[in-house]
Design a protein around this motif. Structure first.
Motif, mmCIF file in Angstrom:
data_model
loop_
_atom_site.group_PDB
_atom_site.id
_atom_site.type_symbol
_atom_site.label_atom_id
_atom_site.label_comp_id
_atom_site.label_asym_id
_atom_site.label_seq_id
_atom_site.Cartn_x
_atom_site.Cartn_y
_atom_site.Cartn_z
ATOM 1 N N ASP A 137 0.825 -1.231 0.000
ATOM 2 C CA ASP A 137 0.000 0.000 0.000
ATOM 3 C C ASP A 137 0.849 1.268 0.000
ATOM 4 O O ASP A 137 0.495 2.270 0.619
ATOM 5 C CB ASP A 137 -0.945 0.045 1.219
ATOM 6 C CG ASP A 137 -2.065 -0.958 1.067
ATOM 7 O OD1 ASP A 137 -2.364 -1.310 -0.092
ATOM 8 O OD2 ASP A 137 -2.603 -1.398 2.090
ATOM 9 N N CYS A 139 3.625 4.178 0.738
ATOM 10 C CA CYS A 139 3.912 4.767 2.054
ATOM 11 C C CYS A 139 3.803 6.279 1.958
ATOM 12 O O CYS A 139 3.692 6.837 0.868
ATOM 13 C CB CYS A 139 5.286 4.337 2.572
ATOM 14 S SG CYS A 139 6.644 5.197 1.764
ATOM 15 N N LEU A 140 3.849 6.909 3.122
ATOM 16 C CA LEU A 140 3.646 8.364 3.230
ATOM 17 C C LEU A 140 4.470 9.186 2.234
ATOM 18 O O LEU A 140 4.005 10.217 1.745
ATOM 19 C CB LEU A 140 4.042 8.769 4.651
ATOM 20 C CG LEU A 140 3.520 10.054 5.240
ATOM 21 C CD1 LEU A 140 1.999 10.064 5.275
ATOM 22 C CD2 LEU A 140 4.074 10.205 6.656
ATOM 23 N N TYR A 142 5.287 8.644 -0.798
ATOM 24 C CA TYR A 142 4.808 8.654 -2.180
ATOM 25 C C TYR A 142 3.604 7.741 -2.308
ATOM 26 O O TYR A 142 3.717 6.537 -2.096
ATOM 27 C CB TYR A 142 5.960 8.186 -3.083
ATOM 28 C CG TYR A 142 5.681 8.261 -4.561
ATOM 29 C CD1 TYR A 142 5.321 9.462 -5.164
ATOM 30 C CD2 TYR A 142 5.799 7.140 -5.358
ATOM 31 C CE1 TYR A 142 5.084 9.531 -6.525
ATOM 32 C CE2 TYR A 142 5.571 7.201 -6.724
ATOM 33 C CZ TYR A 142 5.212 8.398 -7.296
ATOM 34 O OH TYR A 142 4.979 8.472 -8.642
ATOM 35 N N ARG A 143 2.471 8.322 -2.564
ATOM 36 C CA ARG A 143 1.221 7.627 -2.875
ATOM 37 C C ARG A 143 0.498 6.969 -1.709
ATOM 38 O O ARG A 143 -0.644 6.551 -1.828
ATOM 39 C CB ARG A 143 1.452 6.528 -3.928
ATOM 40 C CG ARG A 143 1.705 7.065 -5.307
ATOM 41 C CD ARG A 143 1.355 5.960 -6.267
ATOM 42 N NE ARG A 143 1.831 6.247 -7.599
ATOM 43 C CZ ARG A 143 1.618 5.477 -8.641
ATOM 44 N NH1 ARG A 143 0.960 4.343 -8.492
ATOM 45 N NH2 ARG A 143 2.048 5.787 -9.817
ATOM 46 N N GLY A 144 1.157 6.781 -0.560
ATOM 47 C CA GLY A 144 0.511 6.052 0.540
ATOM 48 C C GLY A 144 0.085 6.965 1.678
ATOM 49 O O GLY A 144 0.300 8.179 1.640
ATOM 50 N N ASP A 145 -0.540 6.363 2.710
ATOM 51 C CA ASP A 145 -1.069 7.160 3.825
ATOM 52 C C ASP A 145 -0.255 7.019 5.092
ATOM 53 O O ASP A 145 -0.331 7.864 5.976
ATOM 54 C CB ASP A 145 -2.512 6.731 4.154
ATOM 55 C CG ASP A 145 -3.423 6.973 2.982
ATOM 56 O OD1 ASP A 145 -3.209 7.997 2.301
ATOM 57 O OD2 ASP A 145 -4.313 6.130 2.729
ATOM 58 N N ILE A 146 0.462 5.903 5.255
ATOM 59 C CA ILE A 146 1.201 5.754 6.510
ATOM 60 C C ILE A 146 2.691 5.500 6.271
ATOM 61 O O ILE A 146 3.098 5.040 5.211
ATOM 62 C CB ILE A 146 0.645 4.642 7.432
ATOM 63 C CG1 ILE A 146 0.838 3.276 6.793
ATOM 64 C CG2 ILE A 146 -0.767 4.883 7.876
ATOM 65 C CD1 ILE A 146 0.872 2.192 7.844
ATOM 66 N N CYS A 147 3.451 5.810 7.296
ATOM 67 C CA CYS A 147 4.887 5.527 7.266
ATOM 68 C C CYS A 147 5.082 4.162 7.928
ATOM 69 O O CYS A 147 4.696 3.977 9.083
ATOM 70 C CB CYS A 147 5.631 6.625 8.030
ATOM 71 S SG CYS A 147 7.348 6.215 8.323
ATOM 72 N N HIS A 148 5.667 3.205 7.216
ATOM 73 C CA HIS A 148 5.880 1.872 7.796
ATOM 74 C C HIS A 148 6.986 1.869 8.850
ATOM 75 O O HIS A 148 7.081 0.964 9.661
ATOM 76 C CB HIS A 148 6.227 0.871 6.690
ATOM 77 C CG HIS A 148 5.190 0.818 5.615
ATOM 78 N ND1 HIS A 148 3.879 0.487 5.867
ATOM 79 C CD2 HIS A 148 5.261 1.097 4.293
ATOM 80 C CE1 HIS A 148 3.193 0.549 4.738
ATOM 81 N NE2 HIS A 148 3.997 0.925 3.772
ATOM 82 N N ASN A 154 3.823 11.633 11.596
ATOM 83 C CA ASN A 154 3.218 12.240 10.404
ATOM 84 C C ASN A 154 4.258 12.761 9.425
ATOM 85 O O ASN A 154 3.969 13.598 8.591
ATOM 86 C CB ASN A 154 2.241 13.363 10.786
ATOM 87 C CG ASN A 154 2.941 14.415 11.624
ATOM 88 O OD1 ASN A 154 4.165 14.325 11.814
ATOM 89 N ND2 ASN A 154 2.196 15.381 12.121
ATOM 90 N N CYS A 156 7.975 11.631 7.042
ATOM 91 C CA CYS A 156 8.859 10.580 6.522
ATOM 92 C C CYS A 156 10.214 10.649 7.216
ATOM 93 O O CYS A 156 10.771 11.723 7.398
ATOM 94 C CB CYS A 156 8.996 10.782 5.016
ATOM 95 S SG CYS A 156 10.294 9.810 4.269
#
Ligand SMILES: Cc1cc2nc3c(=O)[nH]c(=O)nc-3n(C[C@H](O)[C@H](O)[C@H](O)COP(=O)(O)OP(=O)(O)OC[C@H]3O[C@@H](n4cnc5c(N)ncnc54)[C@H](O)[C@@H]3O)c2cc1C
Ligand code: SF4
Length: 322
Positions: A137, A139-140, A142-148, A154, A156
């Motif tokens: 999914d 990541c924050l 680029y293209r995603g909602d959360i930082c893994h 909030n 990167c």
């Protein structure tokens, strides 16, 4: 998605003015120097520019001057030429050592100072193929909602891993930047901010044109910890410069890369006096670096290991300079 390069238009200006105009003429335009970072990211679908402005034909960017005013290195100077410059090796060893530690000899033939300073940040969840990132999914950054790496945060945390920046920062380097309103200059350390998704303070229409360093009689060194002994980004890279004053006291400057989203200048303790105990001084220095850096789970190597490596390497390099 395949790993083939997407289509793009290539412009090859021969002057800085032409390059600045080309940069703003069409939206979604990016600068390309050696391409050793950018083209890899384009193949992975991390960058999708419609136009690339190739800086390789601008001869004004490729000069090195060294005189009584100090050292000026053009942004288009290749790492091979930088590493092979005898004057720099003599007076600014940390720069030569850092340039030689970047990637492999083939990369250094084309990779440039400007590209190394403006290198994208890196993370194990980001520098992957498109299908790998999609299956997570994204990541924050680029293209995603959360930082893994830090799911409750909030921003990167991707790590800045350029080797040259700390080796220039310890000499108080300034960076010259050209834009539509002319040329400005700032401390190289201020080119960066602590945000892995937006780590450069450059605007989209600006070009780094050179780095300037005042004359110095400081001794210096650079080294890095990496997973492989050759061709690898730093897990932690440290540059140290040491100046001896008339009383014999040692003044250190220290900067670290690979542990944060920007290269870090670490504030040093008071100078090491002639009669001070070096062991306790370097113990304190080690502690200071441990506190200053904040490596995250951006690589497969444990953050704590990177923190300890950065501090041990700092003390080792500083001690070798006295
Ligand atoms: C296998 C491999 C290993 C590597 N190992 C290392 C390593 O150990 N250490 C390390 O530091 N790097 C490493 N790199 C990354 C890269 O090769 C170097 O950082 C190199 O110096 C990048 O320079 P370049 O000229 O090729 O940059 P490019 O790829 O051309 O550009 C990089 C970025 O900088 C921007 N840019 C370029 N020039 C300018 C300018 N003048 N003004 C403003 N923006 C500019 C571009 O738009 C792009 O965003 C490695 C790369 C590979 C493929
Ligand atoms: S630190 Fe987080 S947001 Fe940044 S690249 Fe890694 S996973 Fe993505």
């Amino acid at each position: 998605m395949s790993e083939a390069l997407p289509d793009f238009k290539l412009i090859r200006p021969t002057s800085l003015d032409e390059a600045l105009n080309a940069l703003t003429a069409q939206p979604n335009t990016r600068l390309c120097a050696g391409g050793t970072d950018l083209i890899v990211n384009m193949r992975r679908g991390l960058e999708t520019p419609d136009v690339l402005v190739d800086l390789g034909a601008i001869s004004d960017l490729k000069t090195i001057t060294m005189d009584d005013k100090g050292l000026r290195i053009g942004a288009g100077v290749t790492l091979r030429d930088l590493a092979g410059h005898a004057g720099i090796a003599g007076a600014f060893s940390a720069i030569t050592q850092a340039a030689n530690a970047i990637a492999g000899p083939n990369h250094r033939e084309v990779a440039t100072l400007g590209g190394n300073l403006c290198l994208d940040t890196r993370c194990q969840y980001y520098n992957q193929s498109h299908w790998w990132r999609k299956s997570n999914d994204f990541c924050l950054k680029y293209r995603g909602d959360i930082c893994h790496v830090a799911p409750n945060g909030n921003r990167c945390r991707a790590a800045f891993s350029g080797d040259l920046a700390p080796a220039l920062i310890v000499f108080g380097a300034k960076v010259e930047i050209a834009g539509p309103d002319g040329v400005r200059s700032c401390d190289l350390a201020d080119l960066y901010r602590e945000d892995g998704a937006d780590h450069l303070t450059l605007t989209k229409d600006e070009i780094v044109i050179a780095v300037q360093i005042p004359p110095t009689d400081a001794a210096s060194a650079y080294d890095k910890i990496r997973v492989r002994g050759a061709v690898d980004f730093p897990l932690a890279g440290v540059a140290v410069a040491c100046r001896t004053d008339a009383s014999g006291a040692r003044h250190f400057a220290l900067a670290v890369t690979g542990t944060n989203s920007m290269p870090l200048r670490v504030d040093m303790p008071d100078p090491l006096g002639k009669d001070d105990d070096p062991d306790s001084y370097f113990k304190a220095l080690e502690k200071l670096v441990q506190k200053a850096v904040s490596p995250q789970r951006t690589s497969t190597i444990a953050p704590h290991y990177r923190r300890l490596s950065a501090s041990a390497l700092s003390a080792r390099l500083a001690r070798a300079l006295i």
